[in-house]
Scaffold this active site. Structure first.
Site, PDB file in Angstrom:
ATOM      1  N   GLY A  68       0.846  -1.190   0.000  1.00 59.16           N
ATOM      2  CA  GLY A  68       0.000   0.000   0.000  1.00 59.16           C
ATOM      3  C   GLY A  68       0.878   1.235   0.000  1.00 59.16           C
ATOM      4  O   GLY A  68       2.053   1.168   0.360  1.00 59.16           O
ATOM      5  N   GLY A 117       0.417  -5.355   0.392  1.00 62.62           N
ATOM      6  CA  GLY A 117      -0.764  -5.194  -0.456  1.00 62.62           C
ATOM      7  C   GLY A 117      -0.669  -5.905  -1.800  1.00 62.62           C
ATOM      8  O   GLY A 117      -1.696  -6.241  -2.398  1.00 62.62           O
ATOM      9  N   GLU A 140       5.666  -5.988   7.244  1.00 63.22           N
ATOM     10  CA  GLU A 140       5.074  -4.869   8.005  1.00 63.22           C
ATOM     11  C   GLU A 140       5.604  -4.689   9.423  1.00 63.22           C
ATOM     12  O   GLU A 140       5.588  -3.573   9.938  1.00 63.22           O
ATOM     13  CB  GLU A 140       3.547  -5.014   8.043  1.00 63.22           C
ATOM     14  N   ASP A 148      -1.457  -7.300   6.961  1.00 63.89           N
ATOM     15  CA  ASP A 148      -2.888  -7.071   6.751  1.00 63.89           C
ATOM     16  C   ASP A 148      -3.311  -7.681   5.404  1.00 63.89           C
ATOM     17  O   ASP A 148      -2.792  -8.726   5.039  1.00 63.89           O
ATOM     18  CB  ASP A 148      -3.220  -5.575   6.864  1.00 63.89           C
TER      19      ASP A 148
END
Ligand code: QUE
Length: 336
Positions: A68, A117, A140, A148
């Site tokens: 992301g 992502g 992350e 995520d």
């Protein structure tokens, strides 16, 4: 001036195969809210088009997708506009769920970096093709965030304790490792990638799996270094707590265990705790439950000092020396 948001995602349909190309090469295809919306719009429109497959790929040979656009997320947090980030994550996770439930096989061509992502776009689809240039990771914890995009669903479902290892340490997988873990389904050499779309179009009645296998080069799966340390991965990362994982790694003392310890040592202690709990809970949750739990966690995490500091160190100042709120897992601050 051209509308850059419009060209960051290219899409077309050719002979019954949909093609979506990520086209933000200078940012390694880091996903913006506009890109997520564009991909979502295209997939929504194609649900009513008879297609044999949708191919998701990149115009860059360096990256499928680096994740992301967390640099922008950080800027929103600093500007007090957390709502903008919330809209980004909510739309990104909705797209992850759409891909998982899509009626047409989604085939991702992973040539270069695929992190965070990027895995969210690819892993929930039917097939992930990797080339010799593929590098996959969920990094992350190194930026004060947590895995995520449905990672709390797909990581605990990898063999043994591999998912906990990948989620906590951010360890990078090459093509052989990706195939070994199941994160990738097929290997095609980079110079054969252009032929994938044509082969799918030429053989609309053959299972996608069969078409991809025909294009495959010699599988590098036998060379997986992760396979070689698999027993130690399971032994250490199958432990019931972070403290116990740390203890077992020290006890093992092998080069692999030392590297894993070092990775845990440099990650955000806050991220490690969030991640360990999240992945343990994810085993019992559906994908949609996992995404909902992750969305709730983003709301608090993106405002924390560790996230702001982690993104600063990795992507803004690029000094790669984040100073976490707590210096280590057990709360001790190491001597300066
Ligand atoms: C963890 C991440 C990301 C990361 C590095 C991490 C991430 C991401 C990028 C990234 C890389 C290059 C770019 C860019 C973003 O790096 O999500 O804009 O040019 O997008 O350790 O989660």
């Amino acid at each position: 001036m051209t509308d850059t948001a419009a060209i960051e995602v290219l899409a077309d349909v050719h002979r019954g195969v949909g093609r979506i190309l990520l086209n933000r090469p200078k940012a390694l295809n880091a996903l913006t809210t506009g890109m997520v919306a564009a991909i979502d719009r295209v997939l929504a429109a194609w649900e009513h088009t008879p297609l044999s497959a949708v191919v998701l790929a990149s115009t860059s040979t360096k990256a499928f997708c680096a994740g992301g656009d967390i640099r922008t997320i950080r800027e929103h947090s600093l500007a007090g506009d957390a709502e903008a980030s919330e809209r980004f994550f909510a739309s990104e996770y909705r797209l992850n769920a759409r891909i998982a439930e899509y009626p047409v096989p989604v085939v991702s061509l992973i040539d270069g970096v695929c992190m965070g992502g990027g895995l969210g776009l690819s892993i929930h689809g039917s097939f992930r093709v990797v080339t010799e240039r593929a590098v996959l990771a969920m990094p992350e914890t190194g930026i004060g965030f947590f895995p995520d995009v449905g990672a709390s669903y797909f990581l605990p479902r990898l063999p043994g304790a591999i998912g906990m290892y990948l989620g906590l340490t951010g360890h990078r997988l090459d093509a052989a490792d990706a195939l070994y873990t199941g994160l990738a389904t097929h290997f095609v050499p980079a110079d054969g990638l252009d032929a994938v779309g044509d082969a799918l179009a030429d053989n609309p009645d053959d299972p996608v799996d069969v078409v991809l296998n025909r294009l495959a080069g010699r599988s590098p799966v036998a060379e997986s270094t992760l396979a070689e340390v698999r027993a130690d991965v399971d032994r250490a990362f199958g432990a019931p707590s972070l403290g116990e994982i740390d203890k077992r790694l020290r006890h093992l003392g092998t080069p692999w265990a030392q590297a894993a310890s070092a990775a845990l040592e440099s990650a955000s202690p806050q991220s490690l705790e969030i991640t360990h709990a999240l992945l343990a809970q994810g085993r019992q949750r559906t994908l949609r439950e996992c995404l909902a739990a992750e969305l709730a966690l983003t709301r608090t995490t993106i405002r924390t000092p560790d996230f702001l500091e982690g993104v600063r160190a990795a992507l803004v100042d690029k000094d790669r020396t984040p100073h976490w709120q707590r210096a280590s897992l057990d709360g001790r601050t190491p001597p300066a």
